[in-house]
Write an enzyme that holds these catalytic residues in place. Structure first.
Site, PDB file in Angstrom:
ATOM      1  N   ARG A 235       0.825  -1.196  -0.116  1.00 16.92           N
ATOM      2  CA  ARG A 235       0.058   0.025  -0.313  1.00 16.92           C
ATOM      3  C   ARG A 235       0.680   1.335  -0.027  1.00 16.92           C
ATOM      4  NH1 ARG A 235      -3.540  -2.762  -1.658  1.00 16.92           N
ATOM      5  NH2 ARG A 235      -5.535  -3.364  -0.660  1.00 16.92           N
ATOM      6  N   GLU A 264      -3.412   7.497  -4.845  1.00  8.53           N
ATOM      7  CA  GLU A 264      -3.734   7.026  -6.074  1.00  8.53           C
ATOM      8  C   GLU A 264      -4.994   7.491  -7.108  1.00  8.53           C
ATOM      9  OE1 GLU A 264      -3.636   2.635  -5.732  1.00  8.53           O
ATOM     10  OE2 GLU A 264      -1.784   2.566  -4.675  1.00  8.53           O
ATOM     11  N   HIS A 283      -0.623   0.219  -9.892  1.00  7.24           N
ATOM     12  CA  HIS A 283      -1.487  -0.647  -8.751  1.00  7.24           C
ATOM     13  C   HIS A 283      -1.823  -1.977  -9.771  1.00  7.24           C
ATOM     14  CE1 HIS A 283      -3.565  -1.062  -4.625  1.00  7.24           C
ATOM     15  NE2 HIS A 283      -3.153  -2.449  -5.263  1.00  7.24           N
TER      16      HIS A 283
HETATM   17  C1  DGY Z   1      -5.366  -6.161  -2.902  1.00 10.54           C
HETATM   18  O1  DGY Z   1      -6.135  -7.215  -3.262  1.00 10.54           O
HETATM   19  O2  DGY Z   1      -5.387  -5.848  -1.885  1.00 10.54           O
HETATM   20  C2  DGY Z   1      -4.645  -5.439  -3.898  1.00 10.54           C
HETATM   21  O3  DGY Z   1      -3.981  -4.236  -3.676  1.00 10.54           O
HETATM   22  C3  DGY Z   1      -5.029  -5.342  -5.226  1.00 10.54           C
HETATM   23  O4  DGY Z   1      -5.286  -6.820  -5.741  1.00 10.54           O
END
Ligand code: DGY
Length: 325
Positions: A235, A264, A283
């Site tokens: 993240r 983002e 992402h």
């Molecule tokens: C998640 O699933 O948390 C990812 O960041 C996206 O697949």
């Protein structure tokens, strides 16, 4: 049962959901704005959300019938889980199915940054490739180097398995020590400072929590090798982005490869975009057709179970059922 689905899903998942309930699917590529989400949630028994949808206490209070929030992601930091639990709302997520796909991408970023693949592509397209040269775009070896994992959950462990093929020494830091994995994968447990100090590559695989927000900051970056490369597929807010920019600019570390940023999408005037030694992906670590379909199917199963009053097969707060009104 009324359901609001905040984005179009792969068809097999919709085929599962639509016969079971009265579902509205948000058709736009961008997330529903907050006022729309509030309005749609008002009469909803269930929400199927993405990580871009903020599901907080105020939204839950505006949704008196809400009993399940099914997030189509393994991470669920977009949802206030304690608030959901208090209100008897079960929260689902999609662990497991995206592990290998995400680790593939994290390793791809590591390799790309080490061997300057993205810079090389820009160099070629810009007509700067004049001849084969002994010192053109020199990178760093991955084979035999030291990989430091911050977080040894499913994806961290999958990253460690990939590193074995490159005969890397793998250190890891995690609040929970995993001696089973240490033995199985030849990993070494270390404190965070040691991982930062000794690793050639540091890859982040921890959820975003108050404890991990800005875990990578000016002070922790200063502990890394000047030749080190930071990879983040977890993240964005785990890294203090301004501190990372300064560290990359000033040569405190050698490079970074980020699939996640804060915010983002990353602002187009973010200084990170000006740096050659920073790879920025939008992402997409879990973005394979097969994996995204599996995630959506899992989210559909979680949603339907929650609507039936059951604990979803992948539920982060099963205790919420006890608080149901
Ligand atoms: C998640 O699933 O948390 C990812 O960041 C996206 O697949």
């Amino acid at each position: 049962m009324q359901v609001f689905i905040t984005r179009r899903l792969p068809q097999p998942a919709l085929d599962k959901i639509l016969p079971e309930c009265d579902a509205e699917v948000w058709q736009d590529e961008l997330p529903p704005p907050r006022d729309v989400l509030l309005e749609k949630a008002r009469d909803a028994d269930g929400l199927l959300t993405l990580l871009t949808d903020k599901i907080d206490a105020a939204l839950m209070d505006a949704a008196p019938r809400l009993r399940v929030v099914s997030n189509c992601a393994v991470g669920f930091d977009n949802i206030d889980v304690p608030a959901a639990t208090q209100r008897g709302i079960v929260v689902g997520n999609t662990p497991g199915v995206l592990t290998e796909t995400t680790a593939d991408f994290a390793f791809a970023l590591l390799l790309a940054a080490a061997r300057r693949v993205v810079e090389g592509d820009r160099f070629t397209r810009a007509g700067r490739w004049k001849t084969w040269g002994l010192t053109v775009l020199l990178g760093q070896d991955v084979y035999g180097a030291t990989l430091g994992l911050i977080g040894l959950g499913r994806i961290g462990a999958a990253m460690a398995r990939r590193a074995r093929g490159f005969e890397m020494r793998v250190l890891y830091y995690d609040p929970v020590r995993r001696e089973d994995l240490e033995n199985a994968l030849g990993l070494t447990y270390a404190d965070l400072d040691t991982v930062l100090r000794e690793s050639d590559f540091v890859s982040i695989h921890t959820p975003l929590t108050p404890a991990t927000r800005h875990l990578i900051n000016a002070a922790t970056l200063a502990k890394m090798k000047r030749t080190a490369i930071l990879v983040n597929t977890a993240r964005g807010p785990i890294v203090d982005q301004a501190a990372l920019y300064a560290a990359l600019r000033d040569g405190v570390i050698a490079g970074a490869a980020l699939d996640v940023t804060d915010p983002e999408p990353i602002a187009l005037n973010d200084p990170l975009l000006t740096l050659e030694n920073c790879i920025l992906a939008p992402h997409i670590a879990s973005a394979s057709i097969a994996t995204r379909t599996k995630m959506a199917m899992m989210a559909a199963d979680n949603l339907l179970a929650g609507l039936r009053g059951e604990i979803p097969p992948n539920c982060v707060n099963p205790e919420a059922l006890r608080n149901r009104r």
